[in-house]
Design a protein around this motif. Structure first.
Motif, PDB file in Angstrom:
ATOM      1  N   ALA A 180       9.774   0.072  19.513  1.00 33.16           N
ATOM      2  CA  ALA A 180       8.419  -0.934  19.513  1.00 33.16           C
ATOM      3  C   ALA A 180       7.858  -1.276  18.193  1.00 33.16           C
ATOM      4  CB  ALA A 180       7.474  -0.385  20.397  1.00 33.16           C
ATOM      5  N   GLY A 181       7.520  -2.512  17.840  1.00 32.60           N
ATOM      6  CA  GLY A 181       7.070  -2.741  16.478  1.00 32.60           C
ATOM      7  C   GLY A 181       8.195  -3.104  15.585  1.00 32.60           C
ATOM      8  N   THR A 182       9.302  -3.310  16.008  1.00 32.02           N
ATOM      9  CA  THR A 182      10.536  -3.855  15.279  1.00 32.02           C
ATOM     10  C   THR A 182      10.314  -5.423  14.977  1.00 32.02           C
ATOM     11  OG1 THR A 182      12.346  -2.391  16.053  1.00 32.02           O
ATOM     12  CG2 THR A 182      13.047  -4.381  14.902  1.00 32.02           C
ATOM     13  N   SER A 183      10.339  -5.782  13.630  1.00 29.31           N
ATOM     14  CA  SER A 183      10.243  -7.248  13.545  1.00 29.31           C
ATOM     15  C   SER A 183      11.440  -8.106  13.930  1.00 29.31           C
ATOM     16  CB  SER A 183      10.020  -7.467  12.008  1.00 29.31           C
ATOM     17  OG  SER A 183      11.182  -7.262  11.143  1.00 29.31           O
ATOM     18  N   MET A 193       7.703  10.058  17.919  1.00 29.25           N
ATOM     19  CA  MET A 193       8.649   8.987  18.364  1.00 29.25           C
ATOM     20  C   MET A 193       8.149   7.891  19.065  1.00 29.25           C
ATOM     21  SD  MET A 193      12.238   9.681  20.434  1.00 29.25           S
ATOM     22  CE  MET A 193      13.514   8.631  20.319  1.00 29.25           C
ATOM     23  N   SER A 194       8.437   6.759  18.602  1.00 25.97           N
ATOM     24  CA  SER A 194       7.868   5.474  19.067  1.00 25.97           C
ATOM     25  C   SER A 194       8.830   4.886  20.380  1.00 25.97           C
ATOM     26  CB  SER A 194       7.983   4.331  18.050  1.00 25.97           C
ATOM     27  OG  SER A 194       9.317   3.978  17.844  1.00 25.97           O
ATOM     28  N   GLU A 195       7.960   4.091  21.199  1.00 31.18           N
ATOM     29  CA  GLU A 195       8.651   3.749  22.370  1.00 31.18           C
ATOM     30  C   GLU A 195       9.795   2.636  22.105  1.00 31.18           C
ATOM     31  OE1 GLU A 195       7.221   0.805  26.234  1.00 31.18           O
ATOM     32  OE2 GLU A 195       5.776   2.226  24.999  1.00 31.18           O
ATOM     33  N   ALA A 196      10.776   2.733  22.897  1.00 31.44           N
ATOM     34  CA  ALA A 196      11.859   1.591  22.671  1.00 31.44           C
ATOM     35  C   ALA A 196      11.451   0.509  23.637  1.00 31.44           C
ATOM     36  CB  ALA A 196      13.059   2.314  22.850  1.00 31.44           C
ATOM     37  N   ILE A 197      12.077  -0.754  23.120  1.00 29.92           N
ATOM     38  CA  ILE A 197      11.869  -1.860  24.195  1.00 29.92           C
ATOM     39  C   ILE A 197      13.453  -2.630  24.092  1.00 29.92           C
ATOM     40  CG2 ILE A 197       9.473  -1.982  23.892  1.00 29.92           C
ATOM     41  CD1 ILE A 197      10.194  -4.289  21.928  1.00 29.92           C
ATOM     42  N   ASN A 198      13.624  -3.154  25.338  1.00 34.07           N
ATOM     43  CA  ASN A 198      14.590  -3.833  25.392  1.00 34.07           C
ATOM     44  C   ASN A 198      14.628  -5.418  25.127  1.00 34.07           C
ATOM     45  OD1 ASN A 198      16.402  -1.833  26.766  1.00 34.07           O
ATOM     46  ND2 ASN A 198      15.124  -1.976  28.477  1.00 34.07           N
ATOM     47  N   ILE A 199      15.442  -5.975  24.400  1.00 35.36           N
ATOM     48  CA  ILE A 199      15.303  -7.389  23.929  1.00 35.36           C
ATOM     49  C   ILE A 199      16.401  -8.062  23.958  1.00 35.36           C
ATOM     50  CG2 ILE A 199      13.480  -6.758  22.293  1.00 35.36           C
ATOM     51  CD1 ILE A 199      15.459  -7.334  19.768  1.00 35.36           C
ATOM     52  N   GLU A 200      16.399  -9.268  24.049  1.00 35.58           N
ATOM     53  CA  GLU A 200      17.795 -10.075  23.938  1.00 35.58           C
ATOM     54  C   GLU A 200      17.866 -11.155  22.715  1.00 35.58           C
ATOM     55  OE1 GLU A 200      17.991 -12.021  27.962  1.00 35.58           O
ATOM     56  OE2 GLU A 200      19.096 -10.110  28.814  1.00 35.58           O
ATOM     57  N   LEU A 201      18.946 -11.250  21.903  1.00 37.62           N
ATOM     58  CA  LEU A 201      18.847 -12.359  21.000  1.00 37.62           C
ATOM     59  C   LEU A 201      20.004 -13.076  21.393  1.00 37.62           C
ATOM     60  CD1 LEU A 201      18.630  -9.303  19.348  1.00 37.62           C
ATOM     61  CD2 LEU A 201      18.265 -11.182  17.606  1.00 37.62           C
ATOM     62  N   ILE A 202      19.528 -14.533  21.085  1.00 38.27           N
ATOM     63  CA  ILE A 202      20.586 -15.611  21.498  1.00 38.27           C
ATOM     64  C   ILE A 202      20.777 -16.535  20.516  1.00 38.27           C
ATOM     65  CG2 ILE A 202      21.051 -17.652  23.176  1.00 38.27           C
ATOM     66  CD1 ILE A 202      19.077 -16.450  24.955  1.00 38.27           C
ATOM     67  N   TYR A 203      21.990 -16.584  20.074  1.00 37.66           N
ATOM     68  CA  TYR A 203      22.384 -17.484  18.877  1.00 37.66           C
ATOM     69  C   TYR A 203      22.897 -18.541  19.481  1.00 37.66           C
ATOM     70  CZ  TYR A 203      24.707 -19.231  14.628  1.00 37.66           C
ATOM     71  OH  TYR A 203      25.458 -19.883  13.756  1.00 37.66           O
ATOM     72  N   ALA A 204      22.102 -19.791  19.225  1.00 34.69           N
ATOM     73  CA  ALA A 204      22.385 -20.793  20.063  1.00 34.69           C
ATOM     74  C   ALA A 204      23.014 -22.149  19.361  1.00 34.69           C
ATOM     75  CB  ALA A 204      21.272 -21.551  20.887  1.00 34.69           C
ATOM     76  N   LEU A 205      24.173 -22.417  19.456  1.00 30.49           N
ATOM     77  CA  LEU A 205      24.829 -23.537  18.974  1.00 30.49           C
ATOM     78  C   LEU A 205      25.222 -24.808  19.756  1.00 30.49           C
ATOM     79  CD1 LEU A 205      27.925 -21.482  16.868  1.00 30.49           C
ATOM     80  CD2 LEU A 205      25.757 -22.607  15.912  1.00 30.49           C
ATOM     81  N   PRO A 206      25.582 -26.001  19.527  1.00 31.77           N
ATOM     82  CA  PRO A 206      25.623 -27.182  20.356  1.00 31.77           C
ATOM     83  C   PRO A 206      26.490 -26.781  21.453  1.00 31.77           C
ATOM     84  CG  PRO A 206      25.410 -27.927  18.145  1.00 31.77           C
ATOM     85  CD  PRO A 206      25.608 -26.347  18.101  1.00 31.77           C
TER      86      PRO A 206
END
Length: 60
Positions: free
Chosen positions: A26-29, A1-14
């Protein structure tokens, strides 16, 4: 089982931004992370073939 990582995505509008925090294997594109976040369902105007994405302001 691969290691999991915490990420944040931000969708920025004006006028507003949306931050989504999630845990991915880990390794997620970048594309996979965006798809897993549900962001495309909430914002159908996003077209990953046309819109630019980046990591810390560097195009990816």
């Amino acid at each position: 089982m691969s290691e999991a990582i915490n990420i944040e995505l931000i969708y920025a509008l004006p006028a507003r931004q949306q931050l989504i925090a999630l845990k991915v294997p880990a390794g997620t594109s970048v594309r996979q992370a965006i798809e897993l976040s549900g962001l495309l369902d909430k914002h159908p105007e996003i077209d990953l073939t046309k819109n630019k994405v980046g990591i810390f302001a560097k195009l990816t």
